[in-house]
Design an enzyme around this catalytic site. Sequence first.
Site, mmCIF file in Angstrom:
data_model
loop_
_atom_site.group_PDB
_atom_site.id
_atom_site.type_symbol
_atom_site.label_atom_id
_atom_site.label_comp_id
_atom_site.label_asym_id
_atom_site.label_seq_id
_atom_site.Cartn_x
_atom_site.Cartn_y
_atom_site.Cartn_z
ATOM 1 N N SER A 13 15.454 -33.761 -35.662
ATOM 2 C CA SER A 13 14.833 -34.972 -35.118
ATOM 3 C C SER A 13 13.307 -34.872 -35.214
ATOM 4 C CB SER A 13 15.325 -35.212 -33.692
ATOM 5 O OG SER A 13 14.943 -36.494 -33.230
ATOM 6 N N HIS A 61 18.527 -42.028 -32.910
ATOM 7 C CA HIS A 61 19.304 -41.915 -34.145
ATOM 8 C C HIS A 61 20.520 -42.839 -34.156
ATOM 9 C CE1 HIS A 61 16.664 -38.714 -35.341
ATOM 10 N NE2 HIS A 61 16.851 -38.146 -34.161
#
Length: 291
Positions: free
Chosen positions: A80, A185
């Site tokens: 991430s 996400h």
Amino acid sequence: MGMGSDAWHSSPAARAVFDETDSVLGVPLSRLILEGPADELVRSHNAQPAILCVSIAMLRAAEERLGTAMPRPAFTAGHSVGEYAALVAAGSLSLSEGLRLVRARGELMQAACEATPSGMAALIGLTLEAARQACEGTGAQVANVNSAEQIVLGGPNDSLERAIANAKEAGARRAIPLEVAGAFHTEVMRPAQEAMADVLAAAVLNTASVPIVANTTALPIESAEEVRAELGSQLCGCVYWQQSVELMAAGGVDRFIEFGPGKVLTGLAKRIAPDAAALAIADLDAVSALA
């Protein structure tokens, strides 16, 4: 809070990273990292540059201490926001450009979280295909594939509840709610991703010195345009971490080194690639193990 404090006190190279962070952002983020308050540090627009700052500070401290004995990576990768640290480590982003990008990313993600109440949950004991099936028709999505045993779902709160119920019916042993601001996400981040496209279009990116394994594809990338495309799709795209570690292990990597706060990725690497060594560099005491 207190992340990287020994490096800040003992490593000029690390302290230079903290100083650059404050200068680029125009706020004393280093004080917030070192002293808190924690409830302010965890806000996305502060947490993301803080993670980047501490990760690169620990990397620079290790380089400073080890000199020519510093291991050279075959790949870099990050989970991430950690992907930005991987890009800085590989020379695709300067630290200052990375800080500007993650500050914008954090602000946009925080706004998306506030616009749509949402969450994430880690499923234990369910396959990726079964997790995807649990999400069908609910509006939730698979957000992270952390290991064969841990799949993270995300989505609007009611959607996530339905997907969790489906997952438990399908045999998931546990569904652990995560303490996050929202469903990263996933499509909840679509407004952030669309706005981030303009930020990325103006970003200065370079060809990487070593391949970066991309979150959304688990494939190596190097060119500036590949990196720009990856960062442009990352906010709504699933993080394929298990597959990323597997690719690196298949490429001959026999030691994984995690720089920055925490040891989560080190633990995942040990489970995904048990024949490889894994080491977390979260403080200066750990640096000696790299030599």
